[in-house]
Motif scaffolding. Structure first.
Motif, PDB file in Angstrom:
ATOM      1  N   ARG A 142       0.825  -1.214   0.000  1.00 58.45           N
ATOM      2  CA  ARG A 142       0.000   0.000   0.000  1.00 58.45           C
ATOM      3  C   ARG A 142       0.859   1.263   0.000  1.00 58.45           C
ATOM      4  O   ARG A 142       0.534   2.251  -0.679  1.00 58.45           O
ATOM      5  N   GLU A 218     -10.260   9.928  -0.501  1.00 60.54           N
ATOM      6  CA  GLU A 218     -11.218   8.815  -0.479  1.00 60.54           C
ATOM      7  C   GLU A 218     -12.584   9.244  -0.993  1.00 60.54           C
ATOM      8  O   GLU A 218     -13.618   8.708  -0.600  1.00 60.54           O
ATOM      9  N   VAL A 270      -6.577   8.183   6.284  1.00 57.60           N
ATOM     10  CA  VAL A 270      -6.876   6.845   5.770  1.00 57.60           C
ATOM     11  C   VAL A 270      -7.974   6.238   6.629  1.00 57.60           C
ATOM     12  O   VAL A 270      -7.840   6.182   7.853  1.00 57.60           O
ATOM     13  N   TYR A 274     -10.534   2.702  -1.422  1.00 54.27           N
ATOM     14  CA  TYR A 274     -10.090   3.426  -2.610  1.00 54.27           C
ATOM     15  C   TYR A 274     -11.319   3.800  -3.438  1.00 54.27           C
ATOM     16  O   TYR A 274     -12.393   3.193  -3.306  1.00 54.27           O
ATOM     17  N   SER A 289      -3.843   9.391  -3.485  1.00 55.76           N
ATOM     18  CA  SER A 289      -4.830   8.382  -3.092  1.00 55.76           C
ATOM     19  C   SER A 289      -4.247   6.976  -3.143  1.00 55.76           C
ATOM     20  O   SER A 289      -4.470   6.163  -2.241  1.00 55.76           O
ATOM     21  N   ASP A 290      -3.483   6.682  -4.191  1.00 54.81           N
ATOM     22  CA  ASP A 290      -2.893   5.343  -4.356  1.00 54.81           C
ATOM     23  C   ASP A 290      -1.395   5.482  -4.618  1.00 54.81           C
ATOM     24  O   ASP A 290      -0.971   5.989  -5.654  1.00 54.81           O
ATOM     25  N   TYR A 333      -5.741  -2.371  -5.374  1.00 55.97           N
ATOM     26  CA  TYR A 333      -5.300  -1.043  -4.956  1.00 55.97           C
ATOM     27  C   TYR A 333      -5.729  -0.017  -6.008  1.00 55.97           C
ATOM     28  O   TYR A 333      -5.687  -0.284  -7.213  1.00 55.97           O
ATOM     29  N   ARG A 340      -8.849   0.361   1.583  1.00 56.04           N
ATOM     30  CA  ARG A 340      -7.696   1.256   1.757  1.00 56.04           C
ATOM     31  C   ARG A 340      -7.295   1.364   3.223  1.00 56.04           C
ATOM     32  O   ARG A 340      -6.118   1.364   3.555  1.00 56.04           O
TER      33      ARG A 340
END
Length: 360
Positions: A142, A218, A270, A274, A289-290, A333, A340
């Motif tokens: 992650r 998110e 977090v 996602y 975000s990712d 992911y 997430r």
């Protein structure tokens, strides 16, 4: 003989019955004479113990105020901790803080304290997650991270183990206490910008820290998701315990552990899932975000193990149902509804050493 024995027995009893009032009278006279012998003492004078009991009922004239400062270490517990176990933390992510406070002692074993504190919280998947642990491998892949500067105003009450009915000069050389109360704090989770965007173009401001809340990582700012933005201002419940040491007549040293019960899961930005990257309105929001496909850990600035990662995930491409663009991600992911964050709310622990000066 029986008659003599009977009279003798009852005579003795009558004798004791007659002596009792005499003995009581003598004791009363002796007490009166002893009291009169003490200079300046009037009838009705209370003994030292009786006077001490009176002081217990009225502590007003012995109340006092103290001011001080503290140094802190802050431990973060949340979605970027080593595991989802309670109080799982990464000691390498412990960060410092400072505080100023005023403490008002209003009872023999009670005080109330107002504290203004600044401290930093920090978490990093690369540092916290053991890549060789199957249970933590997902966190390593992650690759999320954050830092959060917290400004906290708290009001807490302290309950001391040992009472002090006199003024501050008679306080114990050592004491234990429990503490609890409420706090209001401002926080602002931030992330460090990587070198490349999701489009493989370079960021001009790579390496800088940017606030994450305005990005809606998110989907909080997207019209396509119902997730509401979190607030920068939050309430917490501080609970803890401490040890108090008397240095001299006016100086005290305290060692304290204070656990913060929070009502937010976004100390680290977090919490949930996602989202489809096409629902985010900027390349920066999509990138923050990712972060699973980044070659380097941004905070630690170290290369990640691509063979380990690619042995666990597949590279997939999906077409966004919102903007129609293609996005390449790791399976599980950076795509809609993939997990997430973890379960439960965030929290943190404050370890404190503080010195206070007592005013008369």
């Amino acid at each position: 003989m029986l008659e003599i024995d009977f009279r003798r027995r009852h005579g003795i009893n009558l004798l004791f019955a007659g002596l009792v009032p005499v003995l009581l009278l003598m004791a009363s006279l002796q007490a009166t004479l002893a009291q009169q012998k003490q200079p300046g003492k009037k009838p009705g004078y209370k003994s030292e113990m009786e006077s001490f009991r009176v002081k217990k009922k009225d502590f007003k004239k012995f109340r006092y105020l103290a001011f001080g400062a503290g140094l802190h270490l802050l431990n973060y517990f949340g979605d970027l901790a080593p595991s989802e176990e309670f109080l799982s933390t990464d000691l390498s992510m412990v960060k410092p803080g400072v505080s100023l406070f005023a403490n008002y002692r209003y009872g023999p074993r009670m005080s109330v304290k107002a504290t203004l504190m600044y401290g930093r919280l920090m978490g990093d998947d690369y540092s916290s997650a053991d890549a060789n642990d199957p249970a933590a491998l997902r966190r390593y892949i992650r690759n999320l991270s954050f830092r959060n500067d917290v400004f906290d105003l708290s009001v807490t009450s302290q309950i001391y183990l040992y009472k002090n009915y006199l003024d501050f000069t008679a306080r114990k050389g050592f004491n234990l206490y429990l503490t609890g109360g409420v706090s209001v704090f401002y926080h602002n989770p931030m992330g460090r910008i990587p070198e490349f965007k999701v489009t493989n173009e370079r960021f001009a401001d790579a390496g800088q820290w940017v606030a994450l809340r305005p990005l809606g990582t998110e989907g909080q700012l997207s019209e396509f998701y119902d997730t509401k933005p979190y607030s920068n201002i939050q309430i917490s419940i501080p609970v803890g315990m401490g040890m108090n040491f008397r240095i001299n007549q006016r100086l005290d040293l305290d060692l304290e552990l204070n656990y913060r019960i929070l009502f937010t899961d976004y100390i680290d930005d977090v919490s949930g899932n996602y989202v489809d990257m096409g629902a985010l309105d900027s390349d920066l929001a999509k990138t923050m975000s990712d972060r699973s496909r980044e070659a380097r850990a941004v905070v630690a600035e170290k290369p990640r193990d691509p063979e380990l990662i690619l042995g666990e995930v597949d590279i997939v491409t999906y077409i966004s149902r919102f903007d129609g663009n293609r996005y390449t991600v790791f399976s599980g992911y950076g795509m809609d509804m993939a997990g997430r964050g973890g379960k439960g709310l965030d929290s943190f622990l404050i370890s404190t050493i503080k010195v206070s000066y007592i005013l008369n």
